[in-house]
Design a protein around this motif. Structure first.
Motif, PDB file in Angstrom:
ATOM      1  N   ASP A 117       0.840  -1.101   0.235  1.00  0.00           N
ATOM      2  CA  ASP A 117       0.084  -0.173   0.097  1.00  0.00           C
ATOM      3  C   ASP A 117       0.822   1.249  -0.188  1.00  0.00           C
ATOM      4  O   ASP A 117       0.572   2.111  -0.809  1.00  0.00           O
ATOM      5  CB  ASP A 117      -0.867   0.160   1.194  1.00  0.00           C
ATOM      6  N   GLN A 118       1.918   1.317   0.817  1.00  0.00           N
ATOM      7  CA  GLN A 118       2.818   2.454   0.935  1.00  0.00           C
ATOM      8  C   GLN A 118       3.424   2.758  -0.417  1.00  0.00           C
ATOM      9  O   GLN A 118       3.563   3.866  -0.815  1.00  0.00           O
ATOM     10  CB  GLN A 118       3.857   2.240   2.052  1.00  0.00           C
ATOM     11  N   ARG A 121       0.786   4.145  -2.804  1.00  0.00           N
ATOM     12  CA  ARG A 121       0.665   5.466  -2.481  1.00  0.00           C
ATOM     13  C   ARG A 121       1.951   6.382  -3.245  1.00  0.00           C
ATOM     14  O   ARG A 121       1.649   7.514  -3.757  1.00  0.00           O
ATOM     15  CB  ARG A 121       0.844   5.616  -1.074  1.00  0.00           C
ATOM     16  N   ASP A 122       3.165   5.768  -2.871  1.00  0.00           N
ATOM     17  CA  ASP A 122       4.418   6.682  -3.366  1.00  0.00           C
ATOM     18  C   ASP A 122       4.125   6.801  -5.024  1.00  0.00           C
ATOM     19  O   ASP A 122       4.600   7.901  -5.567  1.00  0.00           O
ATOM     20  CB  ASP A 122       5.537   5.967  -2.891  1.00  0.00           C
ATOM     21  N   LYS A 124       1.488   6.726  -6.951  1.00  0.00           N
ATOM     22  CA  LYS A 124       0.480   7.698  -7.247  1.00  0.00           C
ATOM     23  C   LYS A 124       0.944   9.154  -7.119  1.00  0.00           C
ATOM     24  O   LYS A 124       0.478   9.833  -7.659  1.00  0.00           O
ATOM     25  CB  LYS A 124      -0.872   7.473  -6.280  1.00  0.00           C
TER      26      LYS A 124
END
Length: 129
Positions: A117-118, A121-122, A124
């Protein structure tokens, strides 16, 4: 403040000595379309993951894990390429040990999801204009 536990910590706890692999800079770790029977924890170095004929890429740094997608998809295939940018030391976890970790240490699955997930996010954030 307590130290955060990461998926790589669980991989280390379950690892045998023979599961550490040294990879030279520029070496291919896996290619898109290949069958995938293991995931990797990056102990040292940088790995570039790329997809869609290098249209997109992500650099994985020491402490991160990658390649788990092939262990959880029905066809067990790689959907991108992985290449060592620098000399790397990889911890290799096969599917059998992965399934054991998920069953016996459920936090491993949560740690892995948190890591993925991290990274998403990075990615995106990096593509925002």
């Amino acid at each position: 403040m307590a130290r955060t536990v990461h998926a790589l910590d669980t991989m280390r706890a379950l690892a045998d000595r023979g599961e550490v692999k040294d990879v030279e800079a520029g070496a291919t770790i896996f290619r898109s379309g290949e069958p995938g029977d293991c995931m990797f924890g990056l102990l040292e170095g940088t790995v570039r993951l790329s997809w869609n004929a290098d249209a997109g890429h992500e650099d994985i740094r020491a402490g991160d894990v990658f390649g788990a997608g092939a262990l959880v998809t029905l066809d067990h295939r790689r959907y991108g390429d992985a290449r060592a940018v620098t000399p790397c030391k990889l911890l290799v976890m096969n599917r059998e040990k992965f399934l054991f970790a998920v069953q016996e240490a459920p936090m491993f699955a949560i740690e892995l999801l948190g890591s993925i997930d991290q990274r998403l996010r990075d990615l995106k954030a990096a593509t925002r204009c």
